[in-house]
Motif scaffolding. Structure first.
Motif, PDB file in Angstrom:
ATOM      1  N   PRO A 147      53.078   2.002  69.931  1.00 41.26           N
ATOM      2  CA  PRO A 147      52.473   3.269  70.367  1.00 41.26           C
ATOM      3  C   PRO A 147      53.507   4.386  70.460  1.00 41.26           C
ATOM      4  CG  PRO A 147      51.768   1.441  71.764  1.00 41.26           C
ATOM      5  CD  PRO A 147      52.874   0.917  70.911  1.00 41.26           C
ATOM      6  N   TRP A 148      53.081   5.586  70.155  1.00 42.87           N
ATOM      7  CA  TRP A 148      53.964   6.750  70.244  1.00 42.87           C
ATOM      8  C   TRP A 148      53.984   7.298  71.673  1.00 42.87           C
ATOM      9  CZ3 TRP A 148      52.690  10.333  65.456  1.00 42.87           C
ATOM     10  CH2 TRP A 148      53.106   9.680  64.278  1.00 42.87           C
ATOM     11  N   PRO A 149      55.079   7.938  72.058  1.00 40.71           N
ATOM     12  CA  PRO A 149      55.092   8.655  73.333  1.00 40.71           C
ATOM     13  C   PRO A 149      54.249   9.928  73.228  1.00 40.71           C
ATOM     14  CG  PRO A 149      57.093   9.105  72.121  1.00 40.71           C
ATOM     15  CD  PRO A 149      56.356   8.069  71.322  1.00 40.71           C
ATOM     16  N   GLU A 150      54.061  10.586  74.351  1.00 42.18           N
ATOM     17  CA  GLU A 150      53.347  11.874  74.319  1.00 42.18           C
ATOM     18  C   GLU A 150      54.186  12.900  73.570  1.00 42.18           C
ATOM     19  OE1 GLU A 150      51.809  15.448  77.297  1.00 42.18           O
ATOM     20  OE2 GLU A 150      52.336  13.467  78.121  1.00 42.18           O
ATOM     21  N   ILE A 151      53.556  13.573  72.624  1.00 44.92           N
ATOM     22  CA  ILE A 151      54.235  14.632  71.868  1.00 44.92           C
ATOM     23  C   ILE A 151      53.358  15.874  71.884  1.00 44.92           C
ATOM     24  CG2 ILE A 151      55.573  13.095  70.368  1.00 44.92           C
ATOM     25  CD1 ILE A 151      53.487  13.522  68.181  1.00 44.92           C
ATOM     26  N   HIS A 152      53.998  17.013  71.657  1.00 44.94           N
ATOM     27  CA  HIS A 152      53.287  18.287  71.660  1.00 44.94           C
ATOM     28  C   HIS A 152      53.340  18.964  70.291  1.00 44.94           C
ATOM     29  CE1 HIS A 152      55.135  17.663  75.767  1.00 44.94           C
ATOM     30  NE2 HIS A 152      53.841  17.437  75.953  1.00 44.94           N
ATOM     31  N   GLY A 153      53.993  18.329  69.341  1.00 45.49           N
ATOM     32  CA  GLY A 153      54.058  18.797  67.964  1.00 45.49           C
ATOM     33  C   GLY A 153      54.559  17.658  67.093  1.00 45.49           C
ATOM     34  N   LEU A 154      54.286  17.744  65.791  1.00 44.85           N
ATOM     35  CA  LEU A 154      54.670  16.672  64.869  1.00 44.85           C
ATOM     36  C   LEU A 154      55.169  17.274  63.567  1.00 44.85           C
ATOM     37  CD1 LEU A 154      54.769  13.644  64.098  1.00 44.85           C
ATOM     38  CD2 LEU A 154      52.369  13.846  63.390  1.00 44.85           C
ATOM     39  N   TYR A 155      56.328  16.813  63.126  1.00 44.99           N
ATOM     40  CA  TYR A 155      56.953  17.261  61.874  1.00 44.99           C
ATOM     41  C   TYR A 155      56.997  16.075  60.929  1.00 44.99           C
ATOM     42  CZ  TYR A 155      60.626  19.584  58.997  1.00 44.99           C
ATOM     43  OH  TYR A 155      61.362  20.161  57.986  1.00 44.99           O
ATOM     44  N   LEU A 156      56.302  16.205  59.795  1.00 43.66           N
ATOM     45  CA  LEU A 156      56.269  15.160  58.767  1.00 43.66           C
ATOM     46  C   LEU A 156      57.015  15.676  57.547  1.00 43.66           C
ATOM     47  CD1 LEU A 156      52.487  14.152  59.012  1.00 43.66           C
ATOM     48  CD2 LEU A 156      54.434  12.969  60.047  1.00 43.66           C
ATOM     49  N   GLY A 157      58.243  15.210  57.324  1.00 43.50           N
ATOM     50  CA  GLY A 157      59.034  15.643  56.183  1.00 43.50           C
ATOM     51  C   GLY A 157      58.592  14.967  54.903  1.00 43.50           C
ATOM     52  N   GLY A 158      59.353  15.217  53.844  1.00 40.56           N
ATOM     53  CA  GLY A 158      59.070  14.560  52.576  1.00 40.56           C
ATOM     54  C   GLY A 158      59.688  13.174  52.530  1.00 40.56           C
ATOM     55  N   GLY A 159      59.617  12.560  51.381  1.00 46.95           N
ATOM     56  CA  GLY A 159      60.182  11.224  51.229  1.00 46.95           C
ATOM     57  C   GLY A 159      59.528  10.471  50.101  1.00 46.95           C
ATOM     58  N   PHE A 160      59.362   9.183  50.302  1.00 44.55           N
ATOM     59  CA  PHE A 160      58.802   8.304  49.280  1.00 44.55           C
ATOM     60  C   PHE A 160      57.618   7.513  49.840  1.00 44.55           C
ATOM     61  CE2 PHE A 160      63.261   8.737  47.881  1.00 44.55           C
ATOM     62  CZ  PHE A 160      63.048   9.196  46.588  1.00 44.55           C
ATOM     63  N   PRO A 161      56.521   8.179  50.187  1.00 45.43           N
ATOM     64  CA  PRO A 161      55.367   7.414  50.668  1.00 45.43           C
ATOM     65  C   PRO A 161      54.831   6.453  49.617  1.00 45.43           C
ATOM     66  CG  PRO A 161      54.764   9.706  50.239  1.00 45.43           C
ATOM     67  CD  PRO A 161      56.259   9.627  50.171  1.00 45.43           C
ATOM     68  N   GLU A 162      55.081   6.763  48.339  1.00 44.68           N
ATOM     69  CA  GLU A 162      54.582   5.868  47.282  1.00 44.68           C
ATOM     70  C   GLU A 162      55.264   4.511  47.306  1.00 44.68           C
ATOM     71  OE1 GLU A 162      57.631   8.656  45.251  1.00 44.68           O
ATOM     72  OE2 GLU A 162      56.149   8.731  46.861  1.00 44.68           O
ATOM     73  N   THR A 163      56.512   4.447  47.751  1.00 42.61           N
ATOM     74  CA  THR A 163      57.195   3.149  47.809  1.00 42.61           C
ATOM     75  C   THR A 163      56.789   2.341  49.035  1.00 42.61           C
ATOM     76  OG1 THR A 163      59.126   3.924  49.056  1.00 42.61           O
ATOM     77  CG2 THR A 163      59.192   4.192  46.653  1.00 42.61           C
ATOM     78  N   GLN A 164      56.148   2.995  49.973  1.00 45.52           N
ATOM     79  CA  GLN A 164      55.737   2.336  51.220  1.00 45.52           C
ATOM     80  C   GLN A 164      54.221   2.403  51.405  1.00 45.52           C
ATOM     81  OE1 GLN A 164      58.200   0.863  53.008  1.00 45.52           O
ATOM     82  NE2 GLN A 164      59.670   1.657  51.499  1.00 45.52           N
ATOM     83  N   ALA A 165      53.500   2.592  50.306  1.00 43.00           N
ATOM     84  CA  ALA A 165      52.059   2.837  50.402  1.00 43.00           C
ATOM     85  C   ALA A 165      51.328   1.691  51.101  1.00 43.00           C
ATOM     86  CB  ALA A 165      51.475   3.072  49.010  1.00 43.00           C
ATOM     87  N   GLU A 166      51.710   0.471  50.786  1.00 49.16           N
ATOM     88  CA  GLU A 166      51.020  -0.660  51.385  1.00 49.16           C
ATOM     89  C   GLU A 166      51.230  -0.699  52.897  1.00 49.16           C
ATOM     90  OE1 GLU A 166      50.553  -5.448  50.539  1.00 49.16           O
ATOM     91  OE2 GLU A 166      51.288  -4.095  48.973  1.00 49.16           O
ATOM     92  N   GLY A 167      52.459  -0.490  53.349  1.00 49.05           N
ATOM     93  CA  GLY A 167      52.741  -0.503  54.778  1.00 49.05           C
ATOM     94  C   GLY A 167      52.092   0.653  55.513  1.00 49.05           C
ATOM     95  N   LEU A 168      52.106   1.843  54.893  1.00 44.21           N
ATOM     96  CA  LEU A 168      51.464   3.003  55.512  1.00 44.21           C
ATOM     97  C   LEU A 168      49.966   2.785  55.667  1.00 44.21           C
ATOM     98  CD1 LEU A 168      53.289   5.866  53.571  1.00 44.21           C
ATOM     99  CD2 LEU A 168      53.618   5.266  55.974  1.00 44.21           C
ATOM    100  N   SER A 169      49.359   2.254  54.609  1.00 45.14           N
ATOM    101  CA  SER A 169      47.916   2.033  54.631  1.00 45.14           C
ATOM    102  C   SER A 169      47.520   0.938  55.617  1.00 45.14           C
ATOM    103  CB  SER A 169      47.426   1.678  53.224  1.00 45.14           C
ATOM    104  OG  SER A 169      46.027   1.589  53.179  1.00 45.14           O
ATOM    105  N   ALA A 170      48.350  -0.098  55.706  1.00 49.64           N
ATOM    106  CA  ALA A 170      48.028  -1.225  56.593  1.00 49.64           C
ATOM    107  C   ALA A 170      48.131  -0.853  58.065  1.00 49.64           C
ATOM    108  CB  ALA A 170      48.949  -2.401  56.283  1.00 49.64           C
ATOM    109  N   ASN A 171      48.905   0.182  58.378  1.00 53.37           N
ATOM    110  CA  ASN A 171      49.116   0.558  59.776  1.00 53.37           C
ATOM    111  C   ASN A 171      47.985   1.488  60.236  1.00 53.37           C
ATOM    112  OD1 ASN A 171      50.195   0.869  62.301  1.00 53.37           O
ATOM    113  ND2 ASN A 171      52.124   1.775  61.619  1.00 53.37           N
ATOM    114  N   ALA A 172      46.805   0.907  60.355  1.00 53.84           N
ATOM    115  CA  ALA A 172      45.605   1.689  60.667  1.00 53.84           C
ATOM    116  C   ALA A 172      45.693   2.358  62.030  1.00 53.84           C
ATOM    117  CB  ALA A 172      44.370   0.796  60.588  1.00 53.84           C
TER     118      ALA A 172
END
Length: 463
Positions: free
Chosen positions: A288-313
């Motif tokens: 679980p994440w802590p309480e946050i008041h903003g979120l920054y999503l940078g670039g990267g390689f989501p394609e190399t981690q697609a299975e893990g990203l998708s599985a983490n519902a």
């Protein structure tokens, strides 16, 4: 005035070997007891990450398109202070810029920093012609100090002898080293350049190998002598950052894991300088994440981690819920891809966060590459309407058109670059801004204060 010894390693083109030489030189100097401070010219995250690892010191980017000249000088002087050498790796060819005049080239940066240039040349199947190339570069533009050359991918002692004799006979540019052809690159390449340092199985061994290569084949003392002859630099007295804000500001989370990790260090520093407290998060970990008041999503390689990203519902659902609740979220490139409904790749569809009712697909060739300029046409928490943004894009993914009803809208009209769809970029929905454009916080100084203000407003809102 700034007096740090410095040099720029440049190439004749991309693929000349300047990154391998830069990494090897950083590690060799470190192993010899020096404290090199690396910089990367141009918009780049991957080479910069490797340079930071090689020198064991954070790498900053310097870019004449993204940053005003005065800002580059102040950034360079501040980050180089306390180190005994600043090593700047150029990008593309020495004189290659965004137009026929060579604007924003490595040569332009060298003149701004009054930095001597060491040229890395791929000498495959070349002998006496190398002297003509060096002479041409030496005299092509005035005000450039071509202080040495490193000859790369040489074939043997006879080849190296002829190359050295030709260059030293026909030019006054010294040969500072000659590297043999490597049987295998210890840091392989893939579609966006070097393989990510996040995924390399033995980074330190690879960098140590390059350090030994540089120590054995480059004249380190002469290279240091070149750097030490750089003149003092005048630096603006204007502070690079505002006064330190209170320490009880809003909490902004930023994702840094194997999927998303493209951040200029100054972007994170700018948020802190504007008053934010930063917390590092992961999209791949189900904790679980802590309480946050903003979120920054940078670039990267989501394609190399697609299975893990998708599985983490659980995290996908959490990010979508935060967006629906009005959390300020800023997403660049890979971060935008994660906020879409799904990613299509290699015949499979990977469900993602679903903040935007869009799907991206991975393509075999770049879909956007280079500098971008955009007009902000829609007011949003991060960029004021009417502002002109300068940034860059580099993505192999494309956004698939959709006819589904969506309450989001485009904030940016591209005047240079591709963007997300039909010359538009920067999708806005609630307090979310997402697109393919990357920015540098020191070039777009409004971004960090506005982000922190939006996070503070969210923090104060009753929920």
């Amino acid at each position: 005035m700034a007096s740090t010894p410095r040099l720029i390693l440049a190439g004749l083109s991309g693929g000349s070997g300047k990154t391998i030489v830069s990494l090897g030189l950083c590690r060799a100097l470190l192993q010899a007891g020096h404290t090199p401070r690396p910089f990367k010219k141009g918009p780049d995250y991957i080479d910069a990450a490797w340079l930071g690892l090689a020198a064991r010191a954070e790498c900053s980017n310097l870019d004449p398109f993204l940053l005003p000249a005065e800002t580059q000088l102040s950034l360079f002087a501040g980050k180089a202070q306390g180190f005994d050498l600043a090593l700047i790796e150029g990008n593309r060819g020495l004189f290659d810029g965004k137009d026929v005049a060579g604007s924003c080239s490595t040569a332009e940066l060298a003149r701004l920093l009054a930095a001597p240039v060491v040229l890395v040349m791929d000498c495959t199947k070349m002998t006496r012609t190398a002297a003509a190339v060096v002479a041409g570069c030496r005299n092509f533009e005035s005000g450039l100090n071509l202080a040495g050359v490193v000859l790369n991918r040489t074939a043997g002692e006879r080849h190296r002898r002829i190359l050295r004799e030709a260059i030293e006979t026909y030019t006054d540019v010294p040969v500072l080293g000659m590297l043999p052809k490597m049987a295998e690159n210890p840091i392989p390449e893939r579609h966006m350049g070097l393989v990510s340092d996040q995924e390399h199985v033995d980074r330190e061994a690879a960098l140590d190998q390059l350090g030994r290569l540089a120590a054995g084949w480059l004249d380190l003392e002469r290279i240091l002598g070149v750097a030490r002859r750089a003149p003092e630099l005048p630096v603006s007295a204007t502070p690079l950052w505002p006064e330190t804000p209170p320490s009880d500001g809003p909490v902004i989370g930023y994702v840094q894991d194997a999927a998303l990790w493209f951040y200029y260090p100054e972007n994170l520093e700018a948020l802190e300088r504007a008053g934010a407290r930063l917390v590092r998060l992961s999209l791949l970990d189900s904790a679980p994440w802590p309480e946050i008041h903003g979120l920054y999503l940078g670039g990267g390689f989501p394609e190399t981690q697609a299975e893990g990203l998708s599985a983490n519902a659980a995290i996908r659902d959490h990010v979508r819920a935060l967006a629906e609740a009005g959390l300020p979220i800023y997403a660049e490139c890979g971060g935008f891809m994660y906020l879409c409904r799904a990613l299509e790749m290699h015949g499979r569809t990977y469900p993602l966060a679903g903040v935007f009712d869009l799907t991206t697909t991975l393509c075999p060739k770049p879909q956007g590459l280079g500098y971008v300029e955009a007009l902000v046409e829609l007011d949003n928490p991060f960029h004021p309407a009417g502002a002109v943004l300068r940034g860059h894009e580099f993505h192999y993914s494309a956004c698939l058109a959709t006819t589904a009803a969506d309450s989001s809208a485009f904030a940016l009209r591209m005047t240079r670059g591709q963007g997300l769809f039909q010359g538009r970029d920067g999708l806005v929905r609630n307090n979310v801004f997402a697109g393919y454009t990357h920015i540098h916080a020191l070039g777009e100084r409004h971004w960090a204060p506005r982000f922190v203000t939006a996070a503070q407003d969210y923090r104060r809102r009753p929920r």
